[in-house]
Write a protein that holds these residues in place. Structure first.
Motif, PDB file in Angstrom:
ATOM      1  N   ASN A 147       0.856  -1.189   0.000  1.00 45.99           N
ATOM      2  CA  ASN A 147       0.000   0.000   0.000  1.00 45.99           C
ATOM      3  C   ASN A 147       0.893   1.239   0.000  1.00 45.99           C
ATOM      4  O   ASN A 147       1.410   1.650   1.036  1.00 45.99           O
ATOM      5  CB  ASN A 147      -0.909   0.013   1.231  1.00 45.99           C
ATOM      6  N   THR A 179      -1.414  -1.610  -4.432  1.00 50.25           N
ATOM      7  CA  THR A 179      -2.794  -1.134  -4.390  1.00 50.25           C
ATOM      8  C   THR A 179      -2.900   0.264  -5.002  1.00 50.25           C
ATOM      9  O   THR A 179      -2.012   1.103  -4.842  1.00 50.25           O
ATOM     10  CB  THR A 179      -3.324  -1.114  -2.951  1.00 50.25           C
ATOM     11  N   THR A 180      -4.006   0.482  -5.698  1.00 49.18           N
ATOM     12  CA  THR A 180      -4.228   1.760  -6.366  1.00 49.18           C
ATOM     13  C   THR A 180      -5.474   2.478  -5.878  1.00 49.18           C
ATOM     14  O   THR A 180      -5.687   3.649  -6.207  1.00 49.18           O
ATOM     15  CB  THR A 180      -4.350   1.560  -7.889  1.00 49.18           C
ATOM     16  N   HIS A 181      -6.320   1.775  -5.111  1.00 49.22           N
ATOM     17  CA  HIS A 181      -7.552   2.391  -4.630  1.00 49.22           C
ATOM     18  C   HIS A 181      -8.016   1.670  -3.369  1.00 49.22           C
ATOM     19  O   HIS A 181      -7.479   0.604  -3.014  1.00 49.22           O
ATOM     20  CB  HIS A 181      -8.650   2.334  -5.705  1.00 49.22           C
ATOM     21  N   HIS A 184      -8.634  -2.351  -2.637  1.00 52.05           N
ATOM     22  CA  HIS A 184      -7.959  -3.085  -3.710  1.00 52.05           C
ATOM     23  C   HIS A 184      -7.418  -4.413  -3.183  1.00 52.05           C
ATOM     24  O   HIS A 184      -7.515  -5.451  -3.854  1.00 52.05           O
ATOM     25  CB  HIS A 184      -6.820  -2.229  -4.281  1.00 52.05           C
TER      26      HIS A 184
END
Length: 416
Positions: A147, A179-181, A184
């Motif tokens: 993250n 993770t991008t959002h 995720h």
């Protein structure tokens, strides 16, 4: 690889060294080779790399360590064997002090293989332990979830500088998920659909989270949706490298293992591959259900945690500042708290009645204790640390099946 090279030379001399025109000898037409000799490459070199991560001794921890800095520099040469640690002394953080030894030229590598096997046995690397079932061991394959936005945003740099090289040294392969959002990580560990290109979580031997406690919370919620959730939780090794604001679970694991807090120290334990069971908790409200692993906080602690999100950029200092603010403007909350004392839990396990009453059911009057009052703080924990600076539950163990609950009720002064 060196063993394979020398074996090839011994097995088929004429195939490796092609014959040229010239005077023939008894070796079958090859020149420059006496009968009975085996070719030996004097330019070949083999090394034995030993990756060491010793803990600093108390004398190596200077006053700068109290300010988050250090003046300690690992010795370049191999140090002498230090005297034993005296009672009461605590070792510091781990540091890298590797050894690279050149192997004496020769054709027999059996003694080197025995040494490597002995080192792995002493190191107790889980992925190199002999399988008691007789199953063939295979290289461990982990899923690493990073993250990059957690805490102060150092997860990616820790992954590159610390986690990657240490996993390679331990012989652990891994796949990366950044993770991008929000949620995720939860999506990644759910059962893969037919059109998914990602490997399913069941194909991995372990899972490593780089972030705060929230990233592992997401993972657990995703695992709970799987049909094989119970099997996954029993089999899958789960590790966490604290890169968030609080990092309570990372600190609790390090504390129970006798290690100091740090990303390298957490990665060291992960590379060891040794695991212990850990308690999980299940929570139900009128609107949702979820699984957790750390603490359940309400009133004062929850106010500080949620409201201080506006100053997340301050890191762990955000909790201290907001705690002081909330202590000045103290709130109270009305609630009814019912619990089953540990002395009664044993009776329930003996009779086979272990289920919790639902929110709509009446609380059993005989065994349960109920408190209905104003509350300032309610904090239930089943690990020792809520954050890496908060040792709030010293009596908690990783697997004791007990909540340690802290309750503060009025009347109490703001100073207290």
């Amino acid at each position: 690889s060196c063993t394979n090279i020398f074996s090839a030379l011994q097995d088929d001399v004429e195939r490796v060294f092609k014959c040229k025109t010239g005077n023939s000898s008894s070796t079958g037409g090859c020149t420059g080779i006496d009968s009975g000799d085996v070719p030996f490459d004097s330019q070949a070199v083999a090394y034995l790399n030993i990756y060491c991560y010793p803990q600093r001794r108390p004398s190596q921890e200077g006053w700068l360590s109290y300010c988050g800095m250090t003046s300690f520099k690992p010795p370049i040469r191999c140090p002498e064997i230090p005297p034993p640690i005296e009672n009461g002394e605590k070792l510091g953080n781990r540091y890298s002090q590797h050894r690279r030894l050149e192997v004496v030229a020769g054709r027999d590598f059996s003694h080197i293989q025995a040494l490597v096997k002995g080192i792995r046995n002493v190191a107790k690397l889980g992925q190199f332990q002999v399988a008691t079932s007789g199953a063939v061991l295979h290289p461990s394959k982990y899923l690493v979830i990073v993250n990059p936005k957690g805490g102060t945003g150092k997860a990616e740099s820790i992954y590159l500088s610390t986690v990657i090289p240490m996993l390679e040294q331990a012989g652990v392969e891994h796949d990366l998920c950044t993770t991008t959002h929000a949620r995720h990580a939860e999506e990644r560990v759910k059962e893969s659909g037919t059109g998914s290109t990602d490997k399913d979580l069941a194909d991995y031997d372990g899972l490593i989270c780089l972030g705060g406690d929230g990233i592992l919370h997401e993972v657990l919620q995703g695992v709970e949706t799987r049909k094989d959730a119970d099997e996954i939780l029993k089999r899958l090794k789960i590790g966490i490298v604290g890169c968030g604001t609080s990092n309570g679970l990372a600190m609790s694991l390090l504390h129970e293992s006798g290690e100091q807090y740090g990303a390298l120290d957490s990665t060291f334990l992960i590379c060891k591959g040794q695991t212990v069971p850990m308690d999980l908790s299940h929570y139900s409200s009128r609107n949702e259900e979820y699984t957790s692993f750390l603490t359940f906080s309400w009133a004062f602690i929850a106010d500080v945690d949620i409201e201080s999100e506006s100053i997340r950029w301050l890191g762990r200092l955000r909790n201290e500042l907001w705690s002081a603010w909330r202590a000045v403007w103290l709130r109270t909350y009305k609630a009814r708290f019912s619990y089953l004392p540990p002395s009664k839990v044993a009776d329930y396990k003996t009779t086979g009645i272990t289920t919790m009453p639902s929110l709509s059911d009446d609380i059993p009057a005989d065994d349960w204790v109920t408190i209905e009052d104003d509350f300032i703080l309610f904090w239930a924990a089943h690990v020792s640390h809520a954050s890496y600076t908060t040792y709030n539950s010293p009596a908690s163990k990783m697997q004791d099946g007990v909540f340690q609950i802290m309750v503060i009720r009025p009347p109490i002064s703001k100073y207290q």
